[in-house]
Design an enzyme around this catalytic site. Structure first.
Site, PDB file in Angstrom:
ATOM      1  N   GLY A   1      62.362 -75.367  14.091  1.00  0.00           N
ATOM      2  CA  GLY A   1      60.999 -74.896  14.290  1.00  0.00           C
ATOM      3  C   GLY A   1      60.211 -75.023  12.999  1.00  0.00           C
ATOM      4  O   GLY A   1      60.804 -75.075  11.915  1.00  0.00           O
TER       5      GLY A   1
ATOM      6  N   GLN B   1      53.642 -72.890   7.023  1.00  0.00           N
ATOM      7  CA  GLN B   1      54.666 -73.366   6.082  1.00  0.00           C
ATOM      8  C   GLN B   1      54.277 -74.662   5.379  1.00  0.00           C
ATOM      9  O   GLN B   1      54.839 -74.996   4.348  1.00  0.00           O
ATOM     10  CB  GLN B   1      56.005 -73.571   6.820  1.00  0.00           C
TER      11      GLN B   1
ATOM     12  N   HIS C   1      60.209 -65.962  15.338  1.00  0.00           N
ATOM     13  CA  HIS C   1      60.240 -66.309  13.905  1.00  0.00           C
ATOM     14  C   HIS C   1      58.979 -67.112  13.526  1.00  0.00           C
ATOM     15  O   HIS C   1      58.349 -66.844  12.499  1.00  0.00           O
ATOM     16  CB  HIS C   1      61.528 -67.099  13.645  1.00  0.00           C
ATOM     17  N   GLU C   2      58.615 -68.076  14.360  1.00  0.00           N
ATOM     18  CA  GLU C   2      57.448 -68.930  14.048  1.00  0.00           C
ATOM     19  C   GLU C   2      56.136 -68.160  14.167  1.00  0.00           C
ATOM     20  O   GLU C   2      55.219 -68.353  13.357  1.00  0.00           O
ATOM     21  CB  GLU C   2      57.409 -70.162  14.965  1.00  0.00           C
TER      22      GLU C   2
ATOM     23  N   CYS D   1      65.529 -70.104   7.313  1.00  0.00           N
ATOM     24  CA  CYS D   1      64.104 -70.451   7.264  1.00  0.00           C
ATOM     25  C   CYS D   1      63.919 -71.548   6.230  1.00  0.00           C
ATOM     26  O   CYS D   1      64.441 -71.442   5.116  1.00  0.00           O
ATOM     27  CB  CYS D   1      63.277 -69.225   6.892  1.00  0.00           C
ATOM     28  N   LEU D   2      63.174 -72.580   6.597  1.00  0.00           N
ATOM     29  CA  LEU D   2      62.933 -73.681   5.660  1.00  0.00           C
ATOM     30  C   LEU D   2      62.122 -73.211   4.453  1.00  0.00           C
ATOM     31  O   LEU D   2      62.137 -73.857   3.410  1.00  0.00           O
ATOM     32  CB  LEU D   2      62.218 -74.830   6.376  1.00  0.00           C
TER      33      LEU D   2
ATOM     34  N   HIS E   1      55.454 -66.300  11.101  1.00  0.00           N
ATOM     35  CA  HIS E   1      54.866 -67.134  10.034  1.00  0.00           C
ATOM     36  C   HIS E   1      53.344 -67.198  10.147  1.00  0.00           C
ATOM     37  O   HIS E   1      52.633 -67.102   9.148  1.00  0.00           O
ATOM     38  CB  HIS E   1      55.405 -68.571  10.115  1.00  0.00           C
TER      39      HIS E   1
HETATM   40  O1  GNR Z   1      65.402 -74.372  11.213  1.00  0.00           O
HETATM   41  C1  GNR Z   1      65.376 -73.162  11.413  1.00  0.00           C
HETATM   42  N1  GNR Z   1      66.447 -72.559  11.943  1.00  0.00           N
HETATM   43  C2  GNR Z   1      66.450 -71.253  12.394  1.00  0.00           C
HETATM   44  C3  GNR Z   1      67.675 -70.665  12.656  1.00  0.00           C
HETATM   45  C4  GNR Z   1      67.745 -69.388  13.121  1.00  0.00           C
HETATM   46  C5  GNR Z   1      66.587 -68.686  13.351  1.00  0.00           C
HETATM   47  C6  GNR Z   1      65.349 -69.250  13.080  1.00  0.00           C
HETATM   48  C7  GNR Z   1      65.287 -70.537  12.611  1.00  0.00           C
HETATM   49  S1  GNR Z   1      63.752 -71.272  12.315  1.00  0.00           S
HETATM   50  C8  GNR Z   1      64.185 -72.383  11.051  1.00  0.00           C
HETATM   51  C9  GNR Z   1      63.020 -73.264  10.662  1.00  0.00           C
HETATM   52  C10 GNR Z   1      61.917 -72.413  10.091  1.00  0.00           C
HETATM   53  O2  GNR Z   1      61.921 -71.950   8.998  1.00  0.00           O
HETATM   54  N2  GNR Z   1      60.926 -72.149  10.890  1.00  0.00           N
HETATM   55  O3  GNR Z   1      59.930 -71.361  10.475  1.00  0.00           O
HETATM   56 NI    NI Z   2      60.794 -70.072   8.981  1.00  0.00          NI
END
Ligand code: GNR
Ligand code: NI
Length: 176
Positions: A46, A51, A134-135, A92-93, A138
């Site tokens: 995601g 980001q 999660h997104e 999270c990236l 952000h």
């Molecule tokens: O790549 C991602 N893997 C992930 C794994 C577990 C829970 C959430 C994520 S999202 C993350 C990519 C990211 O940072 N998205 O904002």
């Molecule tokens: Ni993230």
């Protein structure tokens, strides 16, 4: 397609609240394609526009094995369908190399628009539900680390700042 720079914690730009998308034009579609490319290159499932320092309510997600089932999500909102709290080890990236147990409601109904402005809905649980929540965090300037204790968050911040200010040393250390 362009590979965009992904901001990392504690970059203050990650705290920006994204604004509603009003115009569904080529600029939006090109940004979405660049985000998808960036996400695939980074092996993420995601990516939120925040980001990559683009502060509109735009998300790309692809939880498929083969990176061939992208979902483009604009102006999302969700309703909780099952309030049971589930834990998931999230990454999270924007918080590279850290994986932490985060607790979120299990099942949601997502309402959103696609890149052409059409209304859509989807019901999600499991990793898709986790990823959507999660997104959306952000887009509101919220990060995974905000759910952790101040102590843990501080440690992660320290380590990420250190790895950012000493890039050469880090590369030398990783070479054989
Ligand atoms: O790549 C991602 N893997 C992930 C794994 C577990 C829970 C959430 C994520 S999202 C993350 C990519 C990211 O940072 N998205 O904002
Ligand atoms: Ni993230």
């Amino acid at each position: 397609m362009r590979n965009l720079e992904i901001l990392t914690f504690p970059d203050p730009r990650l705290r920006t609240k994204a604004s509603i998308v009003e115009v569904f034009d080529d600029e939006l579609r090109i940004m979405a394609e660049n985000m998808l490319h960036t996400m695939y290159t980074a092996n993420g499932i995601g990516l939120a526009a925040t980001q990559v320092d683009f502060h509109k309510r735009l998300i790309v997600i692809d939880i498929s094995e083969n990176q061939d089932e992208p979902i483009f999500i604009v102006n999302p909102s969700f309703q909780i369908l099952d309030e049971t709290i589930e834990e998931y080890k999230e990454g999270c990236l924007s918080v590279p190399k850290f994986f932490e147990e985060i607790y979120r409601p299990k099942k949601i109904k997502l309402s959103y628009k696609d890149l052409d402005g059409n209304d859509k809905e989807l019901i999600a649980e499991g990793v898709l539900s986790v990823c959507i929540q999660h997104e959306i965090d952000h887009l509101d300037g919220k990060l995974m680390v905000d759910y952790l204790s101040p102590l843990k968050r501080g440690r992660i911040k320290g380590k990420l700042l250190k790895s950012k200010t000493k890039p050469k040393q880090q590369i030398q250390q990783r070479s054989p």
